[in-house]
Write an enzyme that holds these catalytic residues in place. Structure first.
Site, mmCIF file in Angstrom:
data_model
loop_
_atom_site.group_PDB
_atom_site.id
_atom_site.type_symbol
_atom_site.label_atom_id
_atom_site.label_comp_id
_atom_site.label_asym_id
_atom_site.label_seq_id
_atom_site.Cartn_x
_atom_site.Cartn_y
_atom_site.Cartn_z
ATOM 1 N N ARG A 1 -2.823 -2.208 -3.244
ATOM 2 C CA ARG A 1 -4.017 -1.383 -3.009
ATOM 3 C C ARG A 1 -3.975 -0.202 -3.968
ATOM 4 O O ARG A 1 -3.005 0.548 -3.990
ATOM 5 C CB ARG A 1 -4.011 -0.876 -1.576
ATOM 6 C CG ARG A 1 -5.186 0.027 -1.319
ATOM 7 C CD ARG A 1 -5.103 0.685 0.020
ATOM 8 N NE ARG A 1 -6.297 1.468 0.236
ATOM 9 C CZ ARG A 1 -6.345 2.552 0.987
ATOM 10 N NH1 ARG A 1 -5.267 2.972 1.612
ATOM 11 N NH2 ARG A 1 -7.467 3.206 1.139
ATOM 12 N N GLU B 1 -8.209 -5.058 5.753
ATOM 13 C CA GLU B 1 -8.203 -4.770 4.318
ATOM 14 C C GLU B 1 -7.096 -5.553 3.614
ATOM 15 O O GLU B 1 -7.247 -5.979 2.475
ATOM 16 C CB GLU B 1 -8.001 -3.263 4.101
ATOM 17 C CG GLU B 1 -9.178 -2.458 4.606
ATOM 18 C CD GLU B 1 -8.870 -0.980 4.778
ATOM 19 O OE1 GLU B 1 -8.329 -0.616 5.839
ATOM 20 O OE2 GLU B 1 -9.160 -0.209 3.864
ATOM 21 N N ASN C 1 0.860 -1.183 0.000
ATOM 22 C CA ASN C 1 0.000 0.000 0.000
ATOM 23 C C ASN C 1 0.901 1.239 0.000
ATOM 24 O O ASN C 1 1.520 1.547 1.014
ATOM 25 C CB ASN C 1 -0.879 -0.046 1.253
ATOM 26 C CG ASN C 1 -1.815 1.151 1.341
ATOM 27 O OD1 ASN C 1 -1.802 2.033 0.479
ATOM 28 N ND2 ASN C 1 -2.617 1.173 2.393
ATOM 29 N N HIS D 1 -12.796 2.995 0.582
ATOM 30 C CA HIS D 1 -12.727 2.025 1.694
ATOM 31 C C HIS D 1 -13.502 0.746 1.359
ATOM 32 O O HIS D 1 -13.975 0.047 2.259
ATOM 33 C CB HIS D 1 -13.341 2.592 3.002
ATOM 34 C CG HIS D 1 -12.565 3.700 3.629
ATOM 35 N ND1 HIS D 1 -13.181 4.784 4.222
ATOM 36 C CD2 HIS D 1 -11.233 3.902 3.771
ATOM 37 C CE1 HIS D 1 -12.266 5.601 4.697
ATOM 38 N NE2 HIS D 1 -11.070 5.092 4.436
ATOM 39 N N ARG E 1 -10.005 16.143 6.987
ATOM 40 C CA ARG E 1 -10.852 16.479 5.822
ATOM 41 C C ARG E 1 -12.220 16.960 6.296
ATOM 42 O O ARG E 1 -12.763 16.421 7.268
ATOM 43 C CB ARG E 1 -11.042 15.237 4.935
ATOM 44 C CG ARG E 1 -9.791 14.844 4.185
ATOM 45 C CD ARG E 1 -10.010 13.577 3.382
ATOM 46 N NE ARG E 1 -8.978 12.607 3.682
ATOM 47 C CZ ARG E 1 -9.100 11.297 3.491
ATOM 48 N NH1 ARG E 1 -10.209 10.797 3.005
ATOM 49 N NH2 ARG E 1 -8.097 10.495 3.786
#
Ligand code: ADP
Length: 407
Positions: A91, A386, A7, A180, A241
């Site tokens: 990813r 994940e 990732n 996600h 964010r």
């Protein structure tokens, strides 16, 4: 099958070496601050001493070399030869409209990931750099791309279209994509496994609450709506964010503060969210501690965070006309009972009741039901994984490629 999961961020490479036959994570680690004078290198082999060191790592390819030499070091007893690794899973944040599933990476896939640079300028370029660095270090095995957007491909038109001229969707593919996906997929599957419920008969809402945060409505095993949109900036209030805001605020600010596009981008992505509202921190642990000490703005940030979660949950119950279970996952979802409690407080009209004791005492790292017996909707904490989803998808695709006469 031994799969290396990669990732890559703009200055970091995270990795996990996973044996998909028993789902064990043999080693994980992180190379951070790539390109800086002192990069940080962490390795965490299963059941062995974890290490952290600093050195100069100039680029992603050097980071991959560092990871490989650690895995191959006889002292660490992890693997003996590069050929022990049978495939690499990457990813990739944005798959655009093209990728509904994970794919074997070839030149066409590489081009398509490049074409999605515009859609995810912060994520896809480093993702591709990671792919190229790993291909250079491990050239003879399959590399597979697993997309954060793929699980949300099932969104119906009414959920993914924005109320803007349709030609902008047709020309630029401006629509909701959602992110996600591997996490929403994984925790919903864990829920079916845990309860024996059949995916096709079940409505669940999955709340992935980490630094980035998103919620998905999963009906019949498929994502039917999600809070992130065209980019991972929209939806919930996140660490730094903003989440959803009235777009007119931007016109107003550009005029008032003479902001450039880059300023606006930084404002909404890096200086907003929990950090912006609290003026103190983006990390939920810090905010909870300071709110406990009486800091009003930290408390406001927490309240806003929970309020948005509650609103999305309410709207997804309406979207699906019901909800069998609400699932909390990721750093905050798995570890912060206060946030779970506050997000679901005052929802008894909808039949949602959190058991305070079960919630407070929920053992970390395991699947836990935290709703009362009389709650109409079950509430679960389910740790996400994940990397495992990426490893399993990669193994499946690598095996199929191995058996295909065309490859
Ligand atoms: P990322 O999106 O970077 O993968 P994580 O899923 O690791 O994020 O989540 C990070 C968030 O989880 C941070 O806000 C952190 O404060 C929060 N977190 C981790 N442990 C706890 C805890 N015990 N209590 C409250 N928040 C926590």
């Amino acid at each position: 099958m031994l799969v290396l999961v990669i990732n890559c961020g703009s200055s970091s490479v995270k990795y996990n070496l996973i044996d998909t036959s028993d789902e064990r994570n043999l080693c994980k680690g992180l190379v951070e601050r790539i390109g800086a004078v002192t990069s940080i290198v962490k390795h965490e082999p299963e059941g062995q001493r974890h290490t952290k060191s600093t050195r100069t790592i100039a680029n992603h390819s050097e980071a991959l070399q560092e990871i490989m030499s650690y895995l191959l070091d006889p002292d660490n007893q992890i693997i003996e030869s590069p050929s022990d690794i049978k495939a690499v899973g990457h990813r990739v944040v944005h798959g655009g409209e093209m990728f509904k599933d994970s794919v074997l990476i070839d030149d066409d896939v590489t081009k398509a990931i490049e074409q999605a640079f515009d859609l995810a300028p912060l994520h896809n370029p480093p993702n591709l750099r990671g792919i190229q660095a790993a291909q250079k270090n491990l050239p003879d095995i399959p590399h597979v791309a697993v997309f954060d957007t793929a699980f949300h491909h099932s969104l119906p038109n009414k959920a993914f279209l924005y109320g803007i001229p349709n030609r902008l969707y047709r020309r630029y593919k401006i629509r909701k994509y959602g992110f996600h996906g591997t996490s929403h997929y994984f925790v919903s599957r864990q829920y079916y496994k845990e309860t024996g419920e059949k995916a096709q008969d079940t409505k669940v809402i999955t709340c992935h609450l980490g630094n980035g945060a998103s919620i998905a409505a999963v009906d019949g095993g498929k994502s039917v709506d999600t809070s992130m949109g065209f980019t991972p900036l929209s939806g919930l209030v996140m660490g730094t964010r903003s989440g959803d805001i009235d777009p007119s605020i931007l016109f107003y600010l550009i005029e008032k503060e003479e902001l450039t596009l880059a300023n606006v981008h930084a404002l909404l992505n890096r200086h907003s969210g929990l950090l912006g509202v609290s003026g103190y921190a983006s990390d939920m642990r810090d905010l909870i501690e300071e709110a406990d000490n009486g800091d009003r703005r930290c408390q406001q940030a927490i309240d806003l965070f929970c309020y948005k979660i509650k609103q999305y949950i309410g709207s997804y119950i309406a979207t699906m006309n019901g909800c069998d279970a609400i699932i909390f996952t990721a750093g905050i979802g798995e570890n912060a009972p206060l946030i779970r409690q506050e997000s679901l407080a005052g929802m008894d009209y909808l039949g949602i009741e959190v058991d305070e004791e079960k919630n407070t005492n929920a053992e970390r790292g395991t699947v836990q039901k935290i709703s009362t017996d009389s709650s109409k909707t079950d509430v679960y904490v389910i740790p996400t994984n994940e990397e495992l989803v990426i490893a399993i998808d990669t193994a499946k695709i690598a095996q199929a490629a191995d058996q295909s006469p065309w490859v």
